[in-house]
Write an enzyme that holds these catalytic residues in place. Sequence first.
Site, PDB file in Angstrom:
ATOM      1  N   ARG A 101       0.748  -1.120  -0.085  1.00  0.00           N
ATOM      2  CA  ARG A 101       0.012   0.087  -0.037  1.00  0.00           C
ATOM      3  C   ARG A 101       1.032   1.296   0.000  1.00  0.00           C
ATOM      4  NH1 ARG A 101      -5.388   1.380   3.406  1.00  0.00           N
ATOM      5  NH2 ARG A 101      -6.215   0.052   1.893  1.00  0.00           N
ATOM      6  N   HIS A 128      -7.443   0.642  -6.253  1.00  0.00           N
ATOM      7  CA  HIS A 128      -7.695  -0.143  -5.087  1.00  0.00           C
ATOM      8  C   HIS A 128      -8.217  -1.455  -5.517  1.00  0.00           C
ATOM      9  CE1 HIS A 128      -7.748  -1.578  -1.252  1.00  0.00           C
ATOM     10  NE2 HIS A 128      -8.675  -0.507  -0.807  1.00  0.00           N
ATOM     11  N   ASP A 220     -17.447   6.734  -1.212  1.00  0.00           N
ATOM     12  CA  ASP A 220     -16.281   6.558  -0.633  1.00  0.00           C
ATOM     13  C   ASP A 220     -16.073   7.885  -0.196  1.00  0.00           C
ATOM     14  OD1 ASP A 220     -13.768   5.883   0.155  1.00  0.00           O
ATOM     15  OD2 ASP A 220     -12.870   5.950  -1.921  1.00  0.00           O
ATOM     16  N   ARG A 288     -13.052  -8.810   1.752  1.00  0.00           N
ATOM     17  CA  ARG A 288     -11.730  -8.513   1.339  1.00  0.00           C
ATOM     18  C   ARG A 288     -11.007  -9.829   1.608  1.00  0.00           C
ATOM     19  NH1 ARG A 288      -9.740  -3.366   1.504  1.00  0.00           N
ATOM     20  NH2 ARG A 288      -8.190  -4.280   0.702  1.00  0.00           N
TER      21      ARG A 288
HETATM   22  N1  NVA Z   1     -10.088   6.417  -1.439  1.00  0.00           N
HETATM   23  C1  NVA Z   1      -9.624   5.988  -0.135  1.00  0.00           C
HETATM   24  C2  NVA Z   1      -9.769   4.678   0.089  1.00  0.00           C
HETATM   25  C3  NVA Z   1      -9.489   4.011   1.648  1.00  0.00           C
HETATM   26  C4  NVA Z   1      -9.899   2.585   1.608  1.00  0.00           C
HETATM   27  C5  NVA Z   1      -8.244   6.515   0.239  1.00  0.00           C
HETATM   28  O1  NVA Z   1      -7.636   6.344  -0.762  1.00  0.00           O
HETATM   29  O2  NVA Z   1      -7.952   6.972   1.211  1.00  0.00           O
HETATM   30  N1   CP Z   2     -11.060  -0.301   2.430  1.00  0.00           N
HETATM   31  C1   CP Z   2      -9.831  -0.453   2.874  1.00  0.00           C
HETATM   32  O1   CP Z   2      -8.861  -0.630   2.233  1.00  0.00           O
HETATM   33  O2   CP Z   2      -9.651  -0.301   4.193  1.00  0.00           O
HETATM   34  P1   CP Z   2      -8.282  -0.011   4.892  1.00  0.00           P
HETATM   35  O3   CP Z   2      -8.037   1.361   4.644  1.00  0.00           O
HETATM   36  O4   CP Z   2      -8.767  -0.239   6.595  1.00  0.00           O
HETATM   37  O5   CP Z   2      -7.347  -1.156   4.631  1.00  0.00           O
END
Ligand code: NVA
Ligand code: CP
Length: 303
Positions: A101, A128, A220, A288
């Site tokens: 990530r 994602h 989101d 997930r």
């Molecule tokens: N769009 C959000 C998703 C978090 C899982 C972010 O990138 O923060």
């Molecule tokens: N949806 C998702 O990726 O959650 P986290 O940011 O908690 O990993």
Amino acid sequence: MDFLKMGDISPKDLQDILWVSLRIKQELKGGTHEEMLKGKTLLMLFSKNSTRTRVSFETGMTQLGGHAVFLDMEKSQGSRGESFFDMGGSVGGMADLVMARLHSHQDIEKLAEGSAAPVINGLTDLEHPCQALSDMLTLWELGKLKKGGKLAFVGDCRNNVANSLMLACAMSGLEVSMVGPEGYAPKSEYVEMAQGFGCKVEHCADVEKGLEGVDAVYTDTWVSMGDEIEAKKRVEVLSPYQVDEKLMYYAKQDAVFMHCLPAHRGQEVTNEVIDGKQSVVFLQAENRMHAQKGLMCWLLGKA
Ligand code: NVA
Ligand code: CP
């Protein structure tokens, strides 16, 4: 093979991964799960916060008989200037799979370039894709992944979740309605890719029109990780797109409400909706784990 973007796999691959994921999920629920990744190691590299991604990958790996190593980017040599290519070259020789990530999508591409082991995108600024896999599994289980079905994404239609979701829907034969203000319209290259799968994609600034006849309403955060500097402006511009009970009323009566989480209750969604009967957010979160188990087995040819 790496899984950095939805476009890295074909619609047939997506279907295959979903089948494995569903089978693994059903076996786990039935108490007869097989340790398909026994002796395998997953390295998890994080430079952003996470709840679901970390727990789902680590738990999933344990259930498959493997092991997961957590590496915080801050505590790695990466924070002292080691290149992503060199990190990939090193850890990819030890672990069987790498999940990362990272802030910039270019960084995960460099990591994957260096790594002999397959690299999985656990979220970057661009995509994602693991979230999108889980969301397709969720829609499938709910009987909503069928030709002619339609999903609406409401809010920041050009963020990482929106990009991967739009492609995953298109690859699954769903129509997509992207609902948000002009400055947050979907990226044209993603619209083109989705259309390339024969998908009808519409961008609409009007919520009533954008939600007409949809089977799923997805939102989101308005402020993704890395966008904090624009938070004030984003909240102002995106406020009319809060998913509340009135907005849900424009969708089909049996439409589901979806969110990748974490949610900012009172911003992109109200408590009434996220805690309401139509919400499937915790099923998405649980999936997930099942979808990523399916993905890891598929990537290692154990499916
Ligand atoms: N769009 C959000 C998703 C978090 C899982 C972010 O990138 O923060
Ligand atoms: N949806 C998702 O990726 O959650 P986290 O940011 O908690 O990993």
